[in-house]
Design a protein around this motif. Structure first.
Motif, PDB file in Angstrom:
ATOM      1  N   SER A 539      52.197  48.320  -7.621  1.00 39.45           N
ATOM      2  CA  SER A 539      51.799  49.759  -7.077  1.00 39.45           C
ATOM      3  C   SER A 539      50.931  49.592  -5.793  1.00 39.45           C
ATOM      4  CB  SER A 539      51.079  50.382  -8.257  1.00 39.45           C
ATOM      5  OG  SER A 539      50.019  49.501  -8.717  1.00 39.45           O
ATOM      6  N   SER A 540      50.216  48.083  -5.771  1.00 36.70           N
ATOM      7  CA  SER A 540      49.093  48.013  -4.637  1.00 36.70           C
ATOM      8  C   SER A 540      49.420  46.783  -3.737  1.00 36.70           C
ATOM      9  CB  SER A 540      47.887  48.073  -5.472  1.00 36.70           C
ATOM     10  OG  SER A 540      47.550  46.995  -6.237  1.00 36.70           O
ATOM     11  N   LYS A 541      50.403  46.044  -4.519  1.00 38.03           N
ATOM     12  CA  LYS A 541      50.387  44.499  -3.543  1.00 38.03           C
ATOM     13  C   LYS A 541      51.850  44.392  -3.307  1.00 38.03           C
ATOM     14  CE  LYS A 541      46.062  43.103  -4.174  1.00 38.03           C
ATOM     15  NZ  LYS A 541      45.267  42.944  -2.912  1.00 38.03           N
ATOM     16  N   LEU A 542      52.265  43.315  -2.429  1.00 39.49           N
ATOM     17  CA  LEU A 542      53.230  42.872  -1.848  1.00 39.49           C
ATOM     18  C   LEU A 542      53.124  41.321  -2.062  1.00 39.49           C
ATOM     19  CD1 LEU A 542      56.173  43.244  -1.150  1.00 39.49           C
ATOM     20  CD2 LEU A 542      55.393  43.309   1.395  1.00 39.49           C
ATOM     21  N   TYR A 543      54.001  40.751  -2.891  1.00 38.46           N
ATOM     22  CA  TYR A 543      54.113  39.172  -3.123  1.00 38.46           C
ATOM     23  C   TYR A 543      55.385  38.661  -2.771  1.00 38.46           C
ATOM     24  CZ  TYR A 543      50.226  40.240  -6.676  1.00 38.46           C
ATOM     25  OH  TYR A 543      48.808  40.299  -7.123  1.00 38.46           O
ATOM     26  N   ALA A 544      55.047  37.414  -2.150  1.00 35.98           N
ATOM     27  CA  ALA A 544      56.090  36.591  -1.580  1.00 35.98           C
ATOM     28  C   ALA A 544      56.169  35.511  -2.419  1.00 35.98           C
ATOM     29  CB  ALA A 544      56.326  36.289  -0.056  1.00 35.98           C
ATOM     30  N   TRP A 545      57.251  35.322  -3.524  1.00 32.51           N
ATOM     31  CA  TRP A 545      57.026  34.376  -4.480  1.00 32.51           C
ATOM     32  C   TRP A 545      58.215  33.191  -4.182  1.00 32.51           C
ATOM     33  CZ3 TRP A 545      60.714  32.511  -8.206  1.00 32.51           C
ATOM     34  CH2 TRP A 545      59.907  31.536  -9.505  1.00 32.51           C
TER      35      TRP A 545
END
Length: 923
Positions: A539-545
């Protein structure tokens, strides 16, 4: 199977370590290795063992063993060859497929090793090798059959051997004739040309004439007549008896268990096969011998002898094929006779067997390097299209196509169908068209039908020149992926009332250089994998895992995908095991997921098949050791690469097969899924002849000059042979395709026979010694002489010709089927002009004052080169007599071109002079 090397012939120790071919000849019941230069030379009185070792892409070696039995080999020697073939297989670890080959009935696989053909020679070891390489070649007549792998069989040198349906090759001392039966296929004519060239190079050192005689047509009168003179003169060929169109129904296959040398019938089922026993699958025209992995070497030897006995016991044809397979290494053809065949039933026990064999060989001092494995073949990406073309994308919504906006090109939704057209300028400034149909996993049937319709309409607009590809979500080939900077396959929820989830999880993989694939998955921990990279939108973040086992290419690609899916949002890099709590809570908590690399499937070698569709039934035949020449214009071919299917459609394939070409591919996939584990959603490429893309031609040593856009490969082969011949050799190496000339009238062939006969007459009106010898040899098959009406003028040239005919045919009365010859016909068809009353035939052919040529006429003041004198010259000499061009050649050039002196040339009949001049473009 435990193997003792005491039971294996020493000739087989250490074989099969690298790709290639080994051949042994049976001598006194022992295998003797032949040198490479003797490969392809077989004697009809002998038996041979042939081992073909093929390197696979998986890095291993595949073995095929053939024992070849000449038609005159003894039964004991043939049995010994079969037993030794079993020993050879044991030395290779018990994994080879074995084939029983009989002369003139060899398998397509065996024939594919020896292109263009094999022509067994008479004799053998026991007879001291009665070789054909003698000073004088006796005339031999062969029938040539086969559209790809050619069967060449010697038949009696007799007119009765000829027919209208086949192609024949007559090999004489100075000339090779190819006789094309009127109803023979164009493919067999082309293959016969290759056989003719092979005979010329092998038995004549490349120095002899080649003459083509087309049944029922008139080419060069002298050449056609020269052929019929060898058979005692022209007479109509008898027609074959009409054969019913319906082939006899083959007996139903039977599975027989071998029990102490006898047979016990069992149900044809995989479950019925016992690993400790041997079985025979009797298919009528072919026997399969199946050996369980736990059977002993002695049991396998006994089984092959028992199978041989089955042929004798049931009075089966001696040329019945026997194919022996080992449990776990069954061929597709064998498995096709079983309704169900579990694909996980393959065994690796033979690796253990080969290890034991290798250990024993090592103790005996034999080099075992490479015996367990061949050199691995690096899997390469197919040739990809250049990206400087034009890309168009349409989306099918409710059966209606809508163009995709430029910013959304590369995004595909799982409830939709897409049609992609890529146009690029290919080789030789020719535009290539690539049409792709992409189908989402949840696409409606309506959109699937609409996508196929749009594909057909677009291809029709392109006049059938487009390469069509049908792709299902999750099985995108690299040729398709390479068209886009990034392919994003996203979820689409179309049912009413659905609330879009705020969490999005996307897996990112680098599928190749500059190829990135992003796929949206369910946002749960179980979707993760340590070998991949993922984008997680909360809802608030974009992670590149990045998984611990992911590649650097995928780690860079995940950031690129973030810019495409969420432009302007900065992705936070996260490594596996260093995730913040929000990461796991967004996925519903940390759960167990895959933490190891998914094993890559071993690459499989491409296989080429001929496919035909009749009344909804698909017939499939494999083409072994394929080349570009195997793509025949009236066929549909399938290149099976296991993870992608290329269907090649010839220009002259039937209209029914062309119309249902997609169905052919789908039915093939159904068959391959059952027999070879092919996935049902394997992508299908449909390629039409003359529009082959580079990713298809890369499977061949492709020669663009062979691209048969007009379906006339036979004419192209004739042109190829002509191109090899220098102008000065044209006389000695004559090639005369007569199909392009004249009528089918039989009287023209009679005239041709007379023309050739005239060249065999001496000045006394008798046949030459050479003609008499050949006709005497063939007198048994010659027709009974027709009546000859002799002219009253004994000194005329016509009388001389008729005297020669009488000398040839004798004076026996003609049967009803022969053609009556009379003086009027001879007068009308003979090449001779009016003779002087002296009766000297030379007075006609060697006139010193010919109006068109000869040694008389104006004095030649200057000689010119051949290049300036021939009719195709762009710089012809001025003020010459164009009817006497040959007179302006220097004596040296004349002899070089014509192969004789000027005096000898002008002593020839006028018609023959003109023929030679035409051949050299001096007419």
């Amino acid at each position: 199977m435990a193997v003792s090397m005491k039971n294996v012939d020493p000739a087989f120790h250490g074989v099969g370590q690298k790709a290639g071919m080994d051949i042994w000849r049976m001598e006194n019941f022992k295998p003797v290795l032949l040198p490479k230069e003797s490969h392809g030379k077989f004697y009809s009185g002998d038996s041979y063992i042939v081992l073909r070792s093929t390197a696979l892409k998986s890095g291993g070696l595949h073995y095929d063993i053939h024992f070849w039995l000449g038609k005159d080999t003894s039964q004991d020697e043939a049995g010994a060859a079969a037993i030794k073939a079993v020993e050879l297989d044991a030395a290779l670890g018990g994994r080879a497929v074995q084939y029983r080959e009989t002369q003139e009935h060899e398998t397509e696989l065996f024939l594919s090793y020896f292109k263009p053909c094999i022509i067994p020679m008479e004799g053998g070891v026991a007879s001291g090798f009665k070789k054909l390489e003698v000073e004088k070649v006796e005339p031999r007549l062969f029938v040539v059959k086969g559209r790809r792998s050619v069967r060449v069989a010697q038949v009696p040198f007799s007119r009765s051997s000829l027919n209208h349906d086949d192609v024949f090759v007559l090999d004489t001392e100075s000339t090779i004739f190819q006789f094309n039966g009127e109803t023979s296929s164009i493919q067999e004519r082309g293959k016969a040309l290759e056989v003719v060239q092979y005979i010329k190079d092998t038995y004549h050192d490349g120095k002899c004439d080649i003459i083509i005689v087309d049944d029922g047509t008139l080419g060069s009168e002298a050449d056609t007549g020269q052929f019929w003179v060898l058979f005692g003169g022209f007479a109509p060929l008898t027609k074959k008896a009409t054969v019913a169109d319906d082939a006899p129904e083959l007996p139903k296959p039977k599975l027989l268990c071998i029990v102490e040398g006898s047979f016990k019938g069992v149900e044809i089922s995989k479950d019925a096969l016992d690993s400790s026993k041997c079985y025979v699958l009797d298919c009528g025209t072919e026997l399969y011998l199946w050996a369980g992995r736990n059977t002993s070497l002695d049991a396998r030897k006994a089984a092959i002898s028992t199978a041989e006995g089955l042929i004798t016991e049931h009075n089966t044809a001696k040329y019945t094929k026997i194919t022996r397979v080992i449990e776990g290494f069954e061929t597709l053809e064998f498995r096709s006779y079983f309704e169900k065949w579990p694909l996980n039933g393959h065994h690796t026990v033979s690796e253990e067997g080969r290890g034991k064999v290798a250990g024993i060989l090592k103790q005996q001092g034999v080099n075992t390097k490479g015996i367990l494995k061949g050199s691995p073949v690096k899997e390469e990406l197919p040739s990809l299209p250049t990206l400087n073309g034009n890309l168009e994308v349409w989306r099918l919504v409710g059966g209606v196509k809508k163009e995709v906006a430029a910013g959304d090109v590369g995004k595909f939704y799982d409830h939709s169908c897409y049609v992609v057209i890529y146009t690029v300028q290919g080789e030789e400034q020719k535009e290539e068209y690539h049409l792709y149909s992409w189908t989402g996993r949840y696409t409606s049937p309506e959109d699937k039908v609409a996508a196929t319709r749009v594909m057909n309409e677009k291809n029709a607009e392109l006049k059938g020149r487009g390469v069509q590809a049908y792709i299902i979500q999750g099985k995108e080939p690299t040729q398709f992926l390479a068209l886009f900077k990034c392919v994003c396959i996203l979820k689409e929820h179309t049912h009413p009332g659905h609330k879009e989830h705020s969490i999005m999880l996307v897996r990112v993989r680098a599928a190749g250089p500059h190829i990135v694939v992003a796929v949206q998955l369910e946002p749960v921990s179980a979707s993760l994998n340590s070998s991949d990279c993922f984008l997680l939108q909360t809802s608030s973040k974009l992670y590149a895992w990045s998984g611990n086992l992911s590649t650097a290419e995928s780690q860079r690609a995940v950031l690129r995908v973030a810019e495409i899916l969420k432009p302007g949002v900065i992705a936070r890099p996260v490594k596996e095991s260093l995730e913040p709590p929000l990461f796991w809570s967004s996925l519903g908590g940390k759960r167990k997921y895959a933490s190891h690399c998914k094993p890559k499937e071993n690459p499989k070698d491409p296989r080429l098949y001929v496919c035909s569709l009749s009344q909804g039934n698909l017939k499939v035949t494999e083409v072994h050791n394929f080349t570009q020449d195997d793509l025949l214009s009236d066929d549909i071919m399938i290149m099976d690469c296991h993870n992608v299917l290329y269907e090649w459609v010839g220009q002259h394939a039937s209209s029914e097969e062309k119309e249902h070409s997609l169905d052919v591919g789908k039915k093939y996939i159904e068959r391959a899924a059952r027999l070879d584990g092919m996935l049902p959603d394997t992508p299908i490429f449909i390629i039409t002849e003359g529009n082959e893309p580079t990713f298809f031609t890369s499977f061949f040593s492709w020669d663009t000059s062979k691209v048969n856009v007009n379906g006339d490969a036979y004419a192209q082969k004739i042109a190829d042979i002509q191109a090899r011949q220098a102008p000065q050799e044209t006389l000695q190496r004559r090639l005369t395709p007569s199909a392009s000339a004249g009528t089918k009238s039989e009287s023209t062939q009679r005239a041709a026979a007379m023309a050739a006969l005239s060249s065999q007459l001496t000045s006394e009106g008798k046949l030459s010694k050479a003609a008499q010898t050949i006709i005497t040899q063939n007198s048994a098959s010659a027709p009974v002489s027709p009546k000859v009406h002799r002219p009253s003028a004994a000194n005329s040239q016509r009388a001389a010709a008729m005297a020669a005919l009488s000398f040839m045919f004798g004076s026996k009365p003609a049967p009803a089927s022969t053609v009556s010859v009379d003086a009027d016909w001879v007068a009308g068809s003979s090449p001779f002009t009016k003779a002087e009353a002296t009766g000297d035939t030379d007075s006609v052919t060697s006139s010193k004052t010919s109006e068109d040529g000869g040694d008389a006429g104006e004095e030649i003041a200057e000689f010119y080169s051949y290049d300036r004198l021939k009719s195709t010259s762009t710089n012809p000499p001025p003020k010459i007599n164009i009817k006497r061009k040959e007179a302006y050649l220097s004596p040296e050039d004349f002899e070089k071109l014509f192969g004789m002196s000027r005096t000898q040339f002008y002593e020839m009949p006028k018609w023959k002079q003109d023929q030679r001049k035409r051949q050299l473009l001096l007419f």
